[in-house]
Design an enzyme around this catalytic site. Structure first.
Site, PDB file in Angstrom:
ATOM      1  N   ASP A  11      10.030  -5.149  -1.328  1.00  0.00           N
ATOM      2  CA  ASP A  11      10.048  -5.250  -2.784  1.00  0.00           C
ATOM      3  C   ASP A  11      11.480  -5.509  -3.229  1.00  0.00           C
ATOM      4  O   ASP A  11      12.408  -4.825  -2.779  1.00  0.00           O
ATOM      5  CB  ASP A  11       9.521  -3.965  -3.428  1.00  0.00           C
TER       6      ASP A  11
ATOM      7  N   ASP B 151      -4.004  -4.689  -9.191  1.00  0.00           N
ATOM      8  CA  ASP B 151      -3.279  -3.425  -9.265  1.00  0.00           C
ATOM      9  C   ASP B 151      -3.998  -2.522 -10.253  1.00  0.00           C
ATOM     10  O   ASP B 151      -4.057  -2.835 -11.442  1.00  0.00           O
ATOM     11  CB  ASP B 151      -1.837  -3.662  -9.712  1.00  0.00           C
TER      12      ASP B 151
END
Length: 240
Positions: free
Chosen positions: A8, A129
């Protein structure tokens, strides 16, 4: 089952968030390409890369860092975060990404998703998500009224064959992943390639996901902190 270590990116650094909270950032490295090489050296064949800045503001803030990661190894790299038009899809594919992940754009503009799937096929994946079962957008800052499992069914019917499903409450919390939702997806959307993401912190979870037919799993904080050794994760998943 395939294993995707996660990189990330925020401000061109390798970071992890806790439960998607941009105020809870832990930095794990200054050189994303070096992190990719490290995972490859441990036997990983796949890599999950997210531009967190892009996911939040829609700009390709970490494009150069992502490009360096793709160039660093021969790994299959999937990329997400801020990909909301075809120019960005094409830019990442031209850099060598194996597939790109549409999240916010997939929910807000389903016609766009359909066009991309029709044009690029399995090079398009969808990131679902979920917060309390509902799809979140804009770097998890906003929550829709769309049920995550229902949305997975809809994108599969549109031709999407790979979905990365993240339970936000579990992500980065090191408290285990949501095995029940992956059981539900395997039962209700057979044929959809599901990647489990969020909270995986034990080898028993890896084995359970593999046993239920989950296509892939993403590992993040557990390998960064040393709670899990990546070679052990690969072995538990059945990767050689």
């Amino acid at each position: 089952m395939q294993i995707f270590p996660a990189i990330d990116l925020k401000d061109k650094q390798v970071v992890r968030l806790t439960q998607g909270d941009y105020g809870k950032v832990e930095v794990y490295g200054q050189d994303p390409a070096a992190a990719a090489r490290g995972f490859a050296a441990q036997g990983a064949k796949y890599l999950h890369v997210v531009d967190l800045d892009g996911a939040k503001d829609g700009a390709l803030s970490n494009f150069d860092a992502v490009s360096a990661i793709i160039a660093a190894t021969g790994m299959f790299v999937e990329v997400g975060g801020g990909i909301r038009d075809e120019a960005r899809v094409r830019a990442y594919l031209e850099q060598g990404a194996g597939r790109v992940i549409l999240g916010t754009a997939a929910l807000r503009d389903f016609a766009f998703l359909q066009r991309m799937v029709d044009k690029y096929g399995e090079k398009i994946a969808v990131g679902v998500d979920a917060k309390d079962g509902f799809v979140a957008t804009d770097g998890w800052l906003n929550v829709s009224r769309t049920q995550g499992v229902d949305f997975c069914r809809r994108v599969y019917e549109a031709g999407v064959r790979n979905v990365i499903y993240t339970d936000i409450a579990r992500d980065g919390a090191m408290q285990g992943t949501n095995l029940s939702v992956y059981e539900t997806l395997a039962r209700e959307v057979p044929g959809l390639g599901v990647t489990a993401s969020g909270g995986i912190s034990s080898l028993s979870e890896i084995r359970a996901l593999a046993a239920m037919g989950t296509k892939a799993a993403i590992v993040g904080k557990a390998v960064y902190t040393g709670a899990l050794a990546l070679p052990d994760v690969l072995a538990a998943a059945g990767e050689e």
